[in-house]
Design an enzyme around this catalytic site. Structure first.
Site, PDB file in Angstrom:
ATOM      1  N   ARG A  79     -18.456  12.500 -80.802  1.00 46.17           N
ATOM      2  CA  ARG A  79     -18.107  13.601 -79.906  1.00 46.17           C
ATOM      3  C   ARG A  79     -16.938  13.152 -79.042  1.00 46.17           C
ATOM      4  O   ARG A  79     -16.795  11.960 -78.762  1.00 46.17           O
ATOM      5  CB  ARG A  79     -19.308  13.966 -79.030  1.00 46.17           C
ATOM      6  CG  ARG A  79     -20.458  14.540 -79.839  1.00 46.17           C
ATOM      7  CD  ARG A  79     -21.514  15.175 -78.950  1.00 46.17           C
ATOM      8  NE  ARG A  79     -22.403  16.046 -79.712  1.00 46.17           N
ATOM      9  CZ  ARG A  79     -23.575  15.664 -80.222  1.00 46.17           C
ATOM     10  NH1 ARG A  79     -24.000  14.427 -80.062  1.00 46.17           N
ATOM     11  NH2 ARG A  79     -24.313  16.520 -80.891  1.00 46.17           N
ATOM     12  N   ARG A 179     -32.331  22.036 -79.500  1.00 48.28           N
ATOM     13  CA  ARG A 179     -31.567  22.421 -78.297  1.00 48.28           C
ATOM     14  C   ARG A 179     -31.954  23.834 -77.832  1.00 48.28           C
ATOM     15  O   ARG A 179     -33.129  24.089 -77.600  1.00 48.28           O
ATOM     16  CB  ARG A 179     -30.061  22.337 -78.568  1.00 48.28           C
ATOM     17  CG  ARG A 179     -29.568  20.903 -78.604  1.00 48.28           C
ATOM     18  CD  ARG A 179     -28.084  20.836 -78.725  1.00 48.28           C
ATOM     19  NE  ARG A 179     -27.613  21.405 -79.980  1.00 48.28           N
ATOM     20  CZ  ARG A 179     -26.346  21.425 -80.379  1.00 48.28           C
ATOM     21  NH1 ARG A 179     -25.417  20.940 -79.597  1.00 48.28           N
ATOM     22  NH2 ARG A 179     -26.008  21.917 -81.533  1.00 48.28           N
TER      23      ARG A 179
HETATM   24  P1  ADP Z   1     -21.825  20.336 -82.975  1.00 44.75           P
HETATM   25  O1  ADP Z   1     -20.605  20.436 -83.811  1.00 44.75           O
HETATM   26  O2  ADP Z   1     -22.972  19.700 -83.699  1.00 44.75           O
HETATM   27  O3  ADP Z   1     -22.171  21.664 -82.327  1.00 44.75           O
HETATM   28  P2  ADP Z   1     -20.806  19.408 -80.403  1.00 44.75           P
HETATM   29  O4  ADP Z   1     -21.084  20.697 -79.709  1.00 44.75           O
HETATM   30  O5  ADP Z   1     -21.143  18.151 -79.682  1.00 44.75           O
HETATM   31  O6  ADP Z   1     -21.529  19.293 -81.809  1.00 44.75           O
HETATM   32  O7  ADP Z   1     -19.242  19.396 -80.760  1.00 44.75           O
HETATM   33  C1  ADP Z   1     -18.664  18.299 -81.435  1.00 44.75           C
HETATM   34  C2  ADP Z   1     -17.295  18.039 -80.887  1.00 44.75           C
HETATM   35  O8  ADP Z   1     -16.452  19.184 -81.136  1.00 44.75           O
HETATM   36  C3  ADP Z   1     -17.202  17.859 -79.385  1.00 44.75           C
HETATM   37  O9  ADP Z   1     -17.511  16.547 -78.968  1.00 44.75           O
HETATM   38  C4  ADP Z   1     -15.738  18.156 -79.114  1.00 44.75           C
HETATM   39  O10 ADP Z   1     -14.928  17.045 -79.426  1.00 44.75           O
HETATM   40  C5  ADP Z   1     -15.457  19.267 -80.135  1.00 44.75           C
HETATM   41  N1  ADP Z   1     -15.552  20.564 -79.445  1.00 44.75           N
HETATM   42  C6  ADP Z   1     -16.671  21.213 -79.045  1.00 44.75           C
HETATM   43  N2  ADP Z   1     -16.369  22.363 -78.412  1.00 44.75           N
HETATM   44  C7  ADP Z   1     -15.019  22.450 -78.399  1.00 44.75           C
HETATM   45  C8  ADP Z   1     -14.082  23.401 -77.874  1.00 44.75           C
HETATM   46  N3  ADP Z   1     -14.484  24.499 -77.231  1.00 44.75           N
HETATM   47  N4  ADP Z   1     -12.764  23.135 -78.053  1.00 44.75           N
HETATM   48  C9  ADP Z   1     -12.349  22.045 -78.710  1.00 44.75           C
HETATM   49  N5  ADP Z   1     -13.171  21.111 -79.202  1.00 44.75           N
HETATM   50  C10 ADP Z   1     -14.490  21.292 -79.063  1.00 44.75           C
END
Ligand code: ADP
Length: 329
Positions: A79, A179
């Site tokens: 992340r 979650r």
């Molecule tokens: P998942 O993909 O499992 O939902 P996360 O919500 O932790 O996992 O998102 C993974 C990564 O995607 C984040 O750590 C961030 O780097 C990127 N990310 C999440 N939301 C955004 C956003 N709104 N804009 C740009 N990058 C994002």
């Protein structure tokens, strides 16, 4: 969906966000489909942090040997808070271009897709998304890779808990992952014969749970299993147990299943889904289509614009909860 003209010679692939069993089957499918079209493949190791740090590695057919049955992701995942900022996404796009990566497949959840959508909008990086998350909370696809395995892992644990609950006439509260999504809880609850299923989006009060348990006891049902989704913060099961003890004097044992639900060998369902989605994600890019997620509806593989996939989540199927409620009588 968007379209682009560029001929793809090198494809990037990465896994991102929470890991999910079946991601490896998707990676294998993406890499081998691309190579079957004479396209080179570069791994972006560790998700968006790897894109920012130029953590790139070439892959070949043999890199994918013996991974279809393994949980986790051989490409690592990660992340990045920085990736939320446009100036860092610019660096990521420059890194991809300097490594001559013409297009990318992202395997992840809705957060990962938000980053992918931004990379296309801001820097015209052609990208497709493969939904990989145990939560199954992505709008537009019936199933995400990893959900089926996670549900089965939780179910195996609940079947074991049921043995001891029945032997000791005990009340158990089992907390599953998900979650803010009640999808794992509702599936596991129905399949595991739970009395009550607490999810983040369907209000069930502790009083209702107590009434249900007491009504069961009056009919001679001496052991009960309650399922709760973790919600915002793991540990919700302890709060529920405390409230049930205070309000009704009933002692509940708590079991938080936790990260074991993320691991383990993917089910056949997840391997088949991952293999099919991964392959189509590559084929779409070869046809000049991007900014799109591949998903499933029944047996069909479908596509959904990334913008739509990230626009909303998925609610808990209420019919699962009401059926579980009737059947647990
Ligand atoms: P998942 O993909 O499992 O939902 P996360 O919500 O932790 O996992 O998102 C993974 C990564 O995607 C984040 O750590 C961030 O780097 C990127 N990310 C999440 N939301 C955004 C956003 N709104 N804009 C740009 N990058 C994002």
């Amino acid at each position: 969906m968007a379209q682009f003209q560029k001929k793809i010679q090198r494809l990037g692939v990465f896994s991102s966000g929470g890991d999910a069993p079946g991601m490896n089957a998707a990676i294998r499918s993406i890499v081998r489909t691309a190579i079957s079209h004479q396209i080179e493949v570069t791994a972006i190791i560790g998700g968006y942090p790897g894109m920012l740090e130029k953590n790139f590695q070439p892959l070949n057919l043999r890199s994918m040997a013996n991974i279809i049955q393994r949980g986790g992701t051989v490409l690592k995942t990660g992340r990045s808070m920085e990736f939320h900022k446009p100036e860092y996404r610019k660096i990521a796009a420059e890194n991809l271009k300097s490594a001559q990566i013409d297009a990318v497949v992202c395997i992840g959840g809705d957060g990962s897709f938000r980053g992918a959508h931004a990379l296309w909008l801001e820097h015209q990086i052609p990208i497709t998304g493969v939904p990989g998350t145990i939560d199954n909370d992505i709008f537009g696809t019936d199933n995400t890779i990893g959900f089926d395995t996670a549900v089965n892992t939780a179910l195996q644990a609940i079947d074991k808990i049921r043995d001891t609950a029945a032997s000791h006439d005990r009340l158990f509260i089992v907390e599953v992952m998900g979650r803010n999504s009640g999808l794992i809880a509702s599936h596991v609850g129905l399949a595991g014969g739970a009395e009550i299923i607490f999810t983040p989006d369907v209000p069930i009060t502790v009083d209702q749970a107590i009434d249900k348990i007491k009504a069961g006891q009056a009919r001679g049902k001496m052991s009960s299993i309650l399922i709760t989704a973790e919600g915002q913060k793991p540990g919700r099961a302890y709060d529920l147990a405390e409230q049930i003890r205070k309000k009704a004097g009933l002692e509940a044992k708590v079991c938080i299943l936790g990260h074991q639900q993320r691991g383990g060998s993917p089910t056949a369902f997840d391997r088949v889904l991952a293999s099919r989605l991964g392959s189509v994600a590559v084929e779409l890019l070869l046809q000049g289509q991007c900014d799109i997620m591949v998903g499933s509806q029944g047996e069909q593989i479908i596509t959904v614009p990334l913008e739509t996939a990230i626009s909303k989540g998925k609610s808990t199927p209420r019919d699962y909860l009401s059926l579980a409620n009737i059947l647990a009588n």
